[in-house]
Write a protein that holds these residues in place. Structure first.
Motif, PDB file in Angstrom:
ATOM      1  N   SER A 150       1.026  -1.208   0.066  1.00  0.00           N
ATOM      2  CA  SER A 150      -0.049   0.117   0.007  1.00  0.00           C
ATOM      3  C   SER A 150       0.974   1.413   0.049  1.00  0.00           C
ATOM      4  O   SER A 150       1.805   1.618   0.833  1.00  0.00           O
ATOM      5  CB  SER A 150      -1.053   0.049   1.293  1.00  0.00           C
ATOM      6  N   ASN A 151       0.790   1.918  -0.980  1.00  0.00           N
ATOM      7  CA  ASN A 151       1.410   3.279  -1.310  1.00  0.00           C
ATOM      8  C   ASN A 151       2.949   3.283  -1.196  1.00  0.00           C
ATOM      9  O   ASN A 151       3.554   3.965   0.051  1.00  0.00           O
ATOM     10  CB  ASN A 151       0.927   4.137   0.007  1.00  0.00           C
ATOM     11  N   ASP A 153       6.960   3.345  -2.499  1.00  0.00           N
ATOM     12  CA  ASP A 153       7.840   3.813  -3.547  1.00  0.00           C
ATOM     13  C   ASP A 153       8.867   2.734  -3.517  1.00  0.00           C
ATOM     14  O   ASP A 153       8.764   1.655  -2.912  1.00  0.00           O
ATOM     15  CB  ASP A 153       8.553   5.212  -3.156  1.00  0.00           C
ATOM     16  N   THR A 172      -5.415  -5.059  -5.250  1.00  0.00           N
ATOM     17  CA  THR A 172      -6.197  -3.784  -4.918  1.00  0.00           C
ATOM     18  C   THR A 172      -7.537  -3.768  -5.844  1.00  0.00           C
ATOM     19  O   THR A 172      -7.287  -3.958  -7.064  1.00  0.00           O
ATOM     20  CB  THR A 172      -5.268  -2.689  -4.988  1.00  0.00           C
ATOM     21  N   GLU A 174      -8.296  -0.658  -6.558  1.00  0.00           N
ATOM     22  CA  GLU A 174      -7.956   0.762  -6.850  1.00  0.00           C
ATOM     23  C   GLU A 174      -6.805   0.591  -7.390  1.00  0.00           C
ATOM     24  O   GLU A 174      -5.769   1.224  -7.177  1.00  0.00           O
ATOM     25  CB  GLU A 174      -7.947   1.786  -5.652  1.00  0.00           C
ATOM     26  N   ASP A 176      -5.601   2.218 -10.068  1.00  0.00           N
ATOM     27  CA  ASP A 176      -5.277   3.510 -10.424  1.00  0.00           C
ATOM     28  C   ASP A 176      -4.153   3.961  -9.672  1.00  0.00           C
ATOM     29  O   ASP A 176      -3.252   4.805 -10.140  1.00  0.00           O
ATOM     30  CB  ASP A 176      -6.303   4.375 -10.796  1.00  0.00           C
ATOM     31  N   LYS A 177      -4.390   3.674  -8.247  1.00  0.00           N
ATOM     32  CA  LYS A 177      -3.176   4.453  -7.480  1.00  0.00           C
ATOM     33  C   LYS A 177      -1.802   3.900  -7.689  1.00  0.00           C
ATOM     34  O   LYS A 177      -0.988   4.297  -7.738  1.00  0.00           O
ATOM     35  CB  LYS A 177      -3.763   3.870  -6.126  1.00  0.00           C
ATOM     36  N   LEU A 178      -1.690   2.408  -8.047  1.00  0.00           N
ATOM     37  CA  LEU A 178      -0.612   1.889  -8.319  1.00  0.00           C
ATOM     38  C   LEU A 178       0.054   2.341  -9.722  1.00  0.00           C
ATOM     39  O   LEU A 178       1.073   2.756 -10.031  1.00  0.00           O
ATOM     40  CB  LEU A 178      -0.458   0.524  -8.253  1.00  0.00           C
ATOM     41  N   SER A 180      -0.701   5.074 -11.261  1.00  0.00           N
ATOM     42  CA  SER A 180      -0.354   6.560 -11.235  1.00  0.00           C
ATOM     43  C   SER A 180       0.913   6.642 -10.175  1.00  0.00           C
ATOM     44  O   SER A 180       1.054   8.077  -9.848  1.00  0.00           O
ATOM     45  CB  SER A 180      -1.491   7.277 -11.267  1.00  0.00           C
ATOM     46  N   SER A 181       1.587   5.863  -9.222  1.00  0.00           N
ATOM     47  CA  SER A 181       2.127   6.090  -8.544  1.00  0.00           C
ATOM     48  C   SER A 181       3.582   6.299  -8.825  1.00  0.00           C
ATOM     49  O   SER A 181       3.881   5.867 -10.249  1.00  0.00           O
ATOM     50  CB  SER A 181       2.182   4.970  -7.325  1.00  0.00           C
ATOM     51  N   ALA A 222      -9.031  -2.404 -12.072  1.00  0.00           N
ATOM     52  CA  ALA A 222      -8.898  -0.524 -12.444  1.00  0.00           C
ATOM     53  C   ALA A 222     -10.046  -0.254 -13.453  1.00  0.00           C
ATOM     54  O   ALA A 222     -10.572  -1.134 -14.363  1.00  0.00           O
ATOM     55  CB  ALA A 222      -7.625  -0.216 -12.932  1.00  0.00           C
ATOM     56  N   ALA A 226      -8.047   4.736 -15.997  1.00  0.00           N
ATOM     57  CA  ALA A 226      -6.736   4.335 -15.532  1.00  0.00           C
ATOM     58  C   ALA A 226      -5.673   3.621 -16.487  1.00  0.00           C
ATOM     59  O   ALA A 226      -4.305   4.036 -16.181  1.00  0.00           O
ATOM     60  CB  ALA A 226      -6.677   3.598 -14.283  1.00  0.00           C
TER      61      ALA A 226
END
Length: 470
Positions: A150-151, A153, A172, A174, A176-178, A180-181, A222, A226
């Motif tokens: 999760s989140n 780098d 996940t 979501e 799109d979070k990965l 766009s990370s 997604a 995304a």
């Protein structure tokens, strides 16, 4: 297609979430099944080096596709594992702190005793050896293994994978979070993670991070928005691929585009649905805990799987088929075809582990895995290799035909003025005339008086006659 335990759970999910596409349920479940067994096994196809058995998936569904309800039905064991692993880490850290304090106290006592012996000129060789041994014995540093990512780098990812046989799971709803990370700036490292290659992260004033034989599983749900930045761009009638696609990141995924079901997926609830899901959750929890126990015990090498003797001939046939597909039917998605054998071996191994306790992958698992991977080839093509757009000239012809068809009941077929068609469609006069001439050449219309000012559309809208030969 699925092992019996997983098939029963998939039917239960479809019955519980009636708006969900069954193909989406099946595809996302493959990544969940894979996440539990990927750190514990490797597979060795004939004449190949051992490869991980992790299966990565990408499911695309827009709003209303029931991504979150499907994900919630499958992710609970991993969430529980993440919560429990943090509790275990806190206990281990407290014990390690106590052991470190005790060791420091012993060292302090030994130093005081050695100093006393030296003052009184007594022998202190044994005390010095004990002190050196204590200094060499470093206290084991506990490691937090949440598995669920999760989140992250790149540095935090390598921190979680630092060591040997460590695992991380990007499961996940979501995605799109990965996508766009900041991790997507390091696609090469993510590709190495999927392939199980070593990863290294050098830091100036801190300990370097090194992951040996890491395991990473991606199960992304997604929306199509995304994925849009990664789709090819058409420029001057040629497609330009995104760097992530060129590096083969998405070619290592089983892609699924969910199909909307206005009437639902037609799965009816059964009395044993809750039991089927609970059985799957228990099996997943046991496998997650087994991997953590192995890591806390110092790390245990994965079990190596091989193909059963009756599956070797089928594997040779698949090698021949993929070689032909690469230069024939699927030449336009060569990047995915080149990974089809790898994906098939991984998926077959996952099926086998969930069905059997032996170390030989059966031909049944291999056949089902190939059928699934071949089905996903069309899905990959749909998302990342769409058909090229029509040339401008053909696009103009299609626009005129669509306009005439939309107004077919309000025009005089024999004499249709063309000026307002160009104005409504925003076509310059030269492009409109060219489109009308092409339509005349194809026998769709006739020019009135040999000019493009008025056209006769009788041929377009005349009903065909059915002639019965007697």
């Amino acid at each position: 297609m699925l092992p019996p335990l997983a098939a029963a759970a998939a039917r239960a999910v479809c019955a519980r979430v009636t708006e969900a596409c069954p193909a989406l349920v099946r595809t996302h479940l493959l990544s969940v099944l894979s996440s539990a067994v990927a750190p514990l096994y490797v597979v060795s196809p004939p004449n190949w080096t051992p490869i991980p058995i992790g299966v990565n998936t990408l499911c695309i569904a827009d709003v209303g596709g029931s991504k979150s309800p499907v994900h919630e039905c499958m992710i609970q064991p991993l969430r529980d594992h993440t919560r429990d692993s943090f509790a275990r880490y806190e206990v281990a850290r407290a014990e390690a702190s106590a052991a470190s304090t005790e060791q420091k106290f012993h060292i302090k006592l030994l130093k005081a005793e050695i100093a006393r012996c030296l003052r009184k000129q007594e022998p202190a060789q044994e005390l010095l050896a004990t002190l050196a041994e204590l200094h060499r014995t470093a206290a084991a540093v506990p490691k937090h293994r949440p598995r669920l990512a999760s989140n992250l780098d790149l540095e935090s990812l390598l921190h979680q994978l630092d060591g040997e046989y460590e695992a991380v799971d990007f499961l996940t709803d979501e995605g799109d979070k990965l996508l766009s990370s900041s991790l997507m700036r390091h696609v090469s490292d993510l590709v190495d993670l999927i392939d199980g290659k070593p990863l290294e992260f050098r830091r100036e004033k801190k300990k370097h991070l090194y992951a040996s034989q890491p395991r990473g599983t991606f199960g992304l749900l997604a929306q199509s928005a995304a994925i849009e930045p990664f789709r090819p761009r058409c420029k001057r009638n040629e497609y330009t691929e995104h760097k992530t696609v060129r590096l083969g990141f998405f070619a290592r995924f089983l892609v699924c585009v969910a199909q909307p079901s206005p009437m639902g997926n037609r799965y009816a609830p059964a009395g044993d649905d809750d039991e089927a899901l609970s059985n799957l959750h228990e099996a997943l929890k046991e496998l997650y805990d087994l991997h953590q126990d192995n890591q806390e015990a110092g790390g245990i090498a994965p079990i190596e799987l091989a193909f059963a003797p009756d599956a070797l001939g089928y594997w040779e046939e698949l090698c021949r088929i993929t070689q032909n597909l690469k230069f024939g039917q699927l030449a336009h998605i060569t990047d995915f075809v080149s990974k089809m054998l790898n994906l098939t071996a991984r998926l077959a191994a996952v099926f086998h582990v969930w069905e059997s306790q032996t170390h030989y992958v059966s031909i049944s698992c291999l056949e089902r895995a190939w059928d699934l991977v071949f089905w996903h080839a069309a899905q990959y093509e749909l998302v990342f290799v769409p058909p090229p757009p029509l040339p401008q000239q053909e696009d103009d012809v299609e626009a005129v035909i669509e306009h005439l068809a939309a107004h077919r009941f309000s025009i005089d077929y024999k004499e249709v003025p063309t000026e307002h068609i160009g104005l409504l469609l925003g076509l310059p006069s030269n492009r409109l005339r060219a489109a009308l001439l092409r339509m005349e050449q194809r026998g769709l219309i006739e020019l009135c008086g040999g000019k493009t000012t008025f056209i006769n559309c009788m041929k377009m809208f005349s009903r065909s006659r059915n002639i019965t030969w007697r």
